[in-house]
Design a protein around this motif. Structure first.
Motif, PDB file in Angstrom:
ATOM      1  N   ILE A 380      37.464  -3.805  58.992  1.00 38.12           N
ATOM      2  CA  ILE A 380      37.912  -4.675  60.087  1.00 38.12           C
ATOM      3  C   ILE A 380      38.604  -3.850  61.160  1.00 38.12           C
ATOM      4  CG2 ILE A 380      39.595  -6.470  60.698  1.00 38.12           C
ATOM      5  CD1 ILE A 380      39.094  -7.652  57.900  1.00 38.12           C
ATOM      6  N   LYS A 381      39.398  -2.889  60.707  1.00 39.96           N
ATOM      7  CA  LYS A 381      40.228  -2.162  61.651  1.00 39.96           C
ATOM      8  C   LYS A 381      39.467  -1.169  62.510  1.00 39.96           C
ATOM      9  CE  LYS A 381      43.935  -0.212  61.430  1.00 39.96           C
ATOM     10  NZ  LYS A 381      44.771   0.894  61.012  1.00 39.96           N
ATOM     11  N   SER A 382      38.322  -0.735  62.050  1.00 35.67           N
ATOM     12  CA  SER A 382      37.722   0.390  62.800  1.00 35.67           C
ATOM     13  C   SER A 382      36.876  -0.069  63.967  1.00 35.67           C
ATOM     14  CB  SER A 382      36.892   1.234  61.873  1.00 35.67           C
ATOM     15  OG  SER A 382      35.943   0.447  61.255  1.00 35.67           O
TER      16      SER A 382
ATOM     17  N   ILE B  53      28.904   8.793  52.985  1.00 40.94           N
ATOM     18  CA  ILE B  53      27.701   9.082  53.757  1.00 40.94           C
ATOM     19  C   ILE B  53      27.050   7.812  54.265  1.00 40.94           C
ATOM     20  CG2 ILE B  53      25.418  10.118  53.654  1.00 40.94           C
ATOM     21  CD1 ILE B  53      26.465  12.034  51.593  1.00 40.94           C
ATOM     22  N   HIS B  54      27.066   6.770  53.419  1.00 43.93           N
ATOM     23  CA  HIS B  54      26.292   5.598  53.813  1.00 43.93           C
ATOM     24  C   HIS B  54      27.069   4.505  54.508  1.00 43.93           C
ATOM     25  CE1 HIS B  54      23.495   7.240  50.653  1.00 43.93           C
ATOM     26  NE2 HIS B  54      22.833   7.271  51.772  1.00 43.93           N
ATOM     27  N   ASP B  55      28.373   4.453  54.302  1.00 43.88           N
ATOM     28  CA  ASP B  55      29.131   3.396  54.953  1.00 43.88           C
ATOM     29  C   ASP B  55      29.371   3.767  56.417  1.00 43.88           C
ATOM     30  OD1 ASP B  55      30.985   1.573  55.858  1.00 43.88           O
ATOM     31  OD2 ASP B  55      31.987   1.439  53.919  1.00 43.88           O
ATOM     32  N   PRO B  56      28.897   2.938  57.336  1.00 42.50           N
ATOM     33  CA  PRO B  56      29.026   3.295  58.754  1.00 42.50           C
ATOM     34  C   PRO B  56      30.468   3.429  59.218  1.00 42.50           C
ATOM     35  CG  PRO B  56      28.202   1.045  58.501  1.00 42.50           C
ATOM     36  CD  PRO B  56      28.192   1.656  57.154  1.00 42.50           C
ATOM     37  N   THR B  57      31.371   2.679  58.580  1.00 38.66           N
ATOM     38  CA  THR B  57      32.775   2.764  58.989  1.00 38.66           C
ATOM     39  C   THR B  57      33.277   4.192  58.882  1.00 38.66           C
ATOM     40  OG1 THR B  57      33.038   0.640  57.915  1.00 38.66           O
ATOM     41  CG2 THR B  57      35.031   1.728  58.665  1.00 38.66           C
ATOM     42  N   TYR B  58      33.030   4.829  57.751  1.00 40.17           N
ATOM     43  CA  TYR B  58      33.564   6.169  57.546  1.00 40.17           C
ATOM     44  C   TYR B  58      32.883   7.192  58.424  1.00 40.17           C
ATOM     45  CZ  TYR B  58      36.020   3.934  53.801  1.00 40.17           C
ATOM     46  OH  TYR B  58      36.825   3.100  53.093  1.00 40.17           O
ATOM     47  N   ARG B  59      31.603   6.957  58.697  1.00 39.70           N
ATOM     48  CA  ARG B  59      30.912   7.886  59.603  1.00 39.70           C
ATOM     49  C   ARG B  59      31.523   7.769  60.989  1.00 39.70           C
ATOM     50  NH1 ARG B  59      25.710   6.437  57.588  1.00 39.70           N
ATOM     51  NH2 ARG B  59      25.247   5.328  59.515  1.00 39.70           N
ATOM     52  N   GLN B  60      31.791   6.491  61.376  1.00 38.05           N
ATOM     53  CA  GLN B  60      32.342   6.261  62.707  1.00 38.05           C
ATOM     54  C   GLN B  60      33.703   6.942  62.836  1.00 38.05           C
ATOM     55  OE1 GLN B  60      33.409   2.205  63.374  1.00 38.05           O
ATOM     56  NE2 GLN B  60      33.126   2.343  65.573  1.00 38.05           N
ATOM     57  N   ILE B  61      34.524   6.784  61.783  1.00 40.27           N
ATOM     58  CA  ILE B  61      35.851   7.385  61.818  1.00 40.27           C
ATOM     59  C   ILE B  61      35.745   8.900  61.940  1.00 40.27           C
ATOM     60  CG2 ILE B  61      37.926   7.781  60.454  1.00 40.27           C
ATOM     61  CD1 ILE B  61      37.605   4.991  59.317  1.00 40.27           C
ATOM     62  N   ALA B  62      34.811   9.487  61.178  1.00 40.24           N
ATOM     63  CA  ALA B  62      34.676  10.943  61.214  1.00 40.24           C
ATOM     64  C   ALA B  62      34.255  11.409  62.613  1.00 40.24           C
ATOM     65  CB  ALA B  62      33.661  11.398  60.169  1.00 40.24           C
TER      66      ALA B  62
END
Lengths: 382, 275, 268
Positions: A380-382, B53-62
């Motif tokens: 949600i936050k990102s 690798i697959h979760d877009p949230t973590y890719r976006q954050i990186a």
């Protein structure tokens, strides 16, 4: 120089060999022993507390009386407090309902005999052995205070005065809203939906099945562009309201009191949909190095005077029924203002924080557990 | 051998207290935690890396973090170079001492307090808007945005970029520049072909600091931003959310790999000699 | 050498950057005198009451003392280990020389949070070494990145001096330790000062790695962070920071004077 290379390799291998198996040692499986008496005071006390729980007004007399020097670490969320407790570096924690069970199950806290705390018998019945700190009749801590998560608003900029959580989800104050940066906020969205979308059938905001959960998360994602900042610490929210960053938000009474003392034009209220809240317990760590000071501390903060002082300072409700009179002496009308003499009905209307688990409590087991809440919150936050 | 005796203590120290800890950390990236009690379980699994690798949230954050690190590095390099040039080659010795002190002192004052001071400046009712209003310019709403983070990051790491560039520029002998002039180059050419290449190791060295410090910081995003950076995810999964060390360790491989590449590139440019 | 226009624009730019660097610091100092305990612009009023409160704030004092202790010890360790490594690296050629530099640079090149969580799990889950979070874990954490700062300065200095000096000393009969004391040390002394100063600064102000290695005690940055959470005692934080800035002016000026003529290729 070959010798150096070999030395490197040997040393590295040795060091690594020392560390790898050791890091796998888990804690022993025996249960922590119950605290049944108070021994000699150790002279130090390391606490994990919510901001405002260790104010000098009642800490200084405690230190004078017992010689236990108090060091407090502030936790911004129950998650943080649980993790800090696990390091074994602290003696006691003011755990809310969504942390206490995790600590009990993780064997991180010691059971305590409530007869050690003389004021225990004056607590409101609902907080003597509540399910969040008493398991199978064994007390893992002593209730402290409880209170609601409030709606805070700037009286000059928010007109008319709001009376519903909907103000946080509408675009009227876009870019000027603030809510806590805490996964448990999903429950607040669920609480709002339980009244605004009754068709979802939400009865307990912490027990959400897949559909209900998705609806709450969708609502929060819609809220994201409205939020100026997800506040992490009380100081953040105070700064936001004082300096024009936010005009409306979810808050604790501590922020309201601090802002009003600094003459900021703010007010708070519990909206018509009700509120989530917290019921805090002081729990002693199973690895506590200073348990006697910890017990003395619990005894001290359960006395009517300290309960009254803390209630007024933070803006919460004491567990000790005898505190009401003293609250009115310290600050006229405060007993009623902070619901210290409120009915059980009011107490029951607050949806206290508890850790979401799979077991929905009504025979079903398809509720979302906390790891899903945390993952959703990051999303949600990102 | 005396050399070995001298080398063992520092090496041993670093191996035991740093490398071994790092190794164990990255091994734990393959483990998991019990979801309720949060205790580490030694079940070997790729899930953590899978999620990243697959979760877009973590890719976006990186990506967001890497992009900000690059932007801040570029900004600081551009700001620092003229300043360092002035300090190294134009200022008188007394002025140089003064400037040096003025650049170094901020490193001694609290990093937290300096970031917090920026909140005072960038707030809605803060000093910046107040000044803009006085000269009739429109108000800005930079508090808790990426712009705010960019400004604060560039501000905080600036001394780390100035000092190595200064050291590199200071070392350029006058004779080189005279020779360049004698060979017919005009000021701009000398600058482009003599000064900049000689200063490059210093710039690269400074950039190591600005890039890596931005890559891993979680405090500035929490205090002046409103989005998550790599550091926030790592921090939150260890000290914030349940003690999910394996996930943090897995995510920590992202900055590790990025920095490994960056260091390899920087080394080629000679940054290691200019640190 | 540069045109007047260039010099002028450079000076203007320098002034602007100095302002950029110092305005927040000036604000911190000004707000140490804020009469309200919440920061807002413009300043609510002037008062010196916070100085008295901060001076008597036991937590602030013990945090300051702990920070000084940790920084002092970490810097000392860094001086010894960094110089040792630097001496070997610049005097001998051997395989793995680059690897050593790389290893020492890692703590500073990798994000602090990575060092932090690595050390955190190392200290917390390890009954074998019996190290619990304490002053020593803080020191160990800081020393990892302080060593490279000293190392770099000494290596850079040694690279610019002639090995013939130490050879001559040995030829004249001095043993290793005497050579170090009378020949090498004076040459690197100012590099040591510069390295020590920077290492001390890095350690004193460090908050990310410290959060993970400090356990229940507060260093000054952690104390400050706690107060930022409270939101109610900011002026005291400003007072303490103001005090620190003032206290560090003298050592920094002295250090700068000492290291001034490092450039062998000096001009002007």
């Amino acid at each position: 120089m070959r010798r150096i290379r070999r030395a490197h390799v040997l040393l590295a291998a040795l060091a690594a060999a020392l560390c790898v198996p050791a890091s796998g040692v888990s804690s022993d499986s025996s249960s922590p022993s119950m605290i049944t008496k108070v021994g000699k005071l150790e002279g130090t006390l390391n606490l994990i507390a919510w901001e405002g729980y260790t104010y000098k007004q009642w800490v200084t007399p405690f230190v004078k009386k017992t010689g236990c020097k108090v060091h407090s670490k502030f936790g911004g969320s129950s998650d943080e407090m649980v993790t800090l407790m696990r390091t074994g570096q602290y003696d006691a924690v003011s755990a809310s309902g969504d942390a206490s069970l995790r600590l009990i199950l993780g064997k991180d806290v010691r059971p305590i005999n409530p007869s050690l705390v003389p004021d225990y018998k004056n607590f409101i019945p609902a907080l003597k052995s509540p399910s969040h700190n008493t398991v199978k009749g064994v007390h893992y801590g002593i209730s402290l205070q409880w209170g609601p998560n409030t709606l805070l608003y700037n009286t000059k900029k928010v007109k008319p005065a709001p009376n519903s959580w909907s103000v946080l989800y509408s675009s009227k104050y876009k870019g000027k809203v603030t809510v806590p940066d805490n996964a448990i906020q999903i429950a607040d969205a669920a609480l709002y939906l339980s009244k605004s979308k009754p068709s979802l059938g939400i009865t307990d905001p912490y027990e959400l099945n897949d559909t209900q959960f998705k609806a709450a998360v969708a609502l929060l994602k819609k809220q994201r562009p409205l939020v100026k900042k997800y506040w992490l610490t009380a100081g953040d929210e105070i700064d936001l309201f004082k300096n024009g960053g936010a005009v409306v938000g979810a808050s604790w009474p501590y922020q309201t009191n601090t802002l009003q003392a600094a003459k900021a034009p703010v007010k708070d209220l519990i909206p018509r949909e009700g509120a989530t809240g917290w019921a805090d317990t002081w729990m002693i760590s199973s690895k506590a190095k200073h348990p006697n000071c910890a017990v003395s501390w619990i005894k001290w903060v359960s006395t009517p005077k300290v309960q009254a002082q803390q209630a007024i300072y933070f803006g919460e409700t004491p567990a000790n029924t005898k505190a009401c009179k003293i609250m009115d002496q310290l600050s006229k009308g405060s007993c009623a203002q902070y619901h210290a003499n409120a009915s059980t009905a009011y107490f029951n209307s607050i949806k206290f924080w508890k850790t979401p688990v799979k077991d929905c409590g009504n025979g079903k087991s398809n509720c979302m557990d906390y790891t899903k809440w945390q993952a959703a919150w990051t999303d949600i936050k990102s | 051998m005396r050399a070995v005796a001298l080398l063992l203590p520092p090496l041993g120290w670093m191996l035991v207290f740093y490398l071994a800890a790092l190794a164990v950390l990255f091994v734990s990236a393959f483990w998991s935690v019990d979801s309720f009690t949060g205790k580490l379980t030694h079940v070997w699994t790729w899930t953590n890396f899978d999620t990243i690798i697959h979760d877009p949230t973590y890719r976006q954050i990186a990506w967001r973090t890497i992009w900000m690190a690059a932007l801040v590095t570029l900004t600081d390099a551009l700001i620092a170079f003229p300043f360092a040039y002035y300090m190294a080659r134009v200022a008188t010795p007394r002025l140089r001492t003064l400037l040096f002190v003025l650049v170094l002192l901020p490193l001694f004052s609290s990093y937290l307090a300096r970031i917090y001071a920026w909140r005072l400046i960038l707030n809605q009712d803060g000093a910046l808007n107040w000044s803009l209003a006085k000269i009739g310019l429109p108000q800005q709403d930079w508090a808790f945005t990426s712009t705010a983070m960019w400004i604060v990051f560039s501000y905080i790491w600036l001394p780390f970029m100035i000092l190595p560039i200064y050291a590199a520029l200071e070392r350029i002998p006058d004779s080189y520049l005279e020779a360049s002039r004698d060979l017919g180059a005009r000021n701009w050419t000398t600058f482009r072909r003599v000064i900049v290449p000689l200063a490059l190791p210093g710039i690269a060295a400074g950039s190591i600091f600005t890039f890596s410090l931005t890559l891993g910081d979680y405090i500035t995003p929490s205090l002046v931003g409103n989005v998550d950076f790599i550091g926030n995810v790592i921090y939150r999964n260890v000290l914030g959310l349940t003690n999910n060390l394996p996930f943090s360790a897995a995510y920590a491989t992202v900055p590790l790999i990025v920095m490994a590449i960056y260091l390899a590139l920087a080394k080629r440019v000679g940054a290691f000699e200019a640190l | 050498m540069e045109t007047r226009a260039t010099r002028l624009s450079l000076s203007v730019w320098t002034v602007l950057i100095v302002l950029f660097l110092w305005i927040p610091l000036v604000l911190i100092c000004v707000y140490a005198f804020n009469s309200s305990n919440i920061q807002s612009w413009p300043i609510a009023g002037f008062s010196t009451k916070w100085f008295h409160l901060a001076w008597h704030n036991e937590e602030a004092r013990s945090a300051l003392v702990l920070s000084l202790k940790a920084a002092g010890i970490a810097t000392s360790i860094a001086l010894v280990l960094g110089t040792a490594a630097a001496t070997v690296v610049s005097r001998f050629r051997f395989f793995g020389r680059d690897a050593i530099t790389f290893l020492l640079v890692l703590p500073i090149a990798l994000p602090g949070v990575v060092t932090g969580i690595a050390l955190n799990s190392f200290f917390n889950n390890n009954p074998i070494h019996g190290l619990t979070p304490s002053l020593w874990t803080i020191v160990i954490g800081h020393s990892t990145f302080c060593i490279v700062v000293v190392y770099n300065n000494v290596v850079a200095r040694l690279r610019r001096t002639q090995t013939s000096l130490t050879e001559a000393s040995m030829d004249l009969g001095a043993d290793g330790w005497q050579t170090f004391r009378f020949v090498t040390f004076p040459v690197i002394s100012t590099a040591l000062v510069a390295g020590a100063l920077l290492a001390f600064a890095l350690s004193f102000d460090e908050v990310i790695v410290t959060t993970f290695t400090a356990g229940a005690q507060n260093t000054l940055p952690i104390w400050i962070l706690g107060n930022l959470r409270l939101g109610q005692q900011l002026p005291q934080v400003n007072v303490v920071v103001f005090f620190v800035i003032v206290m560090t002016v003298v050592p920094v000026v002295i250090a700068q004077r000492l290291t001034r003529d490092t450039g062998i290729l000096r001009r002007r």
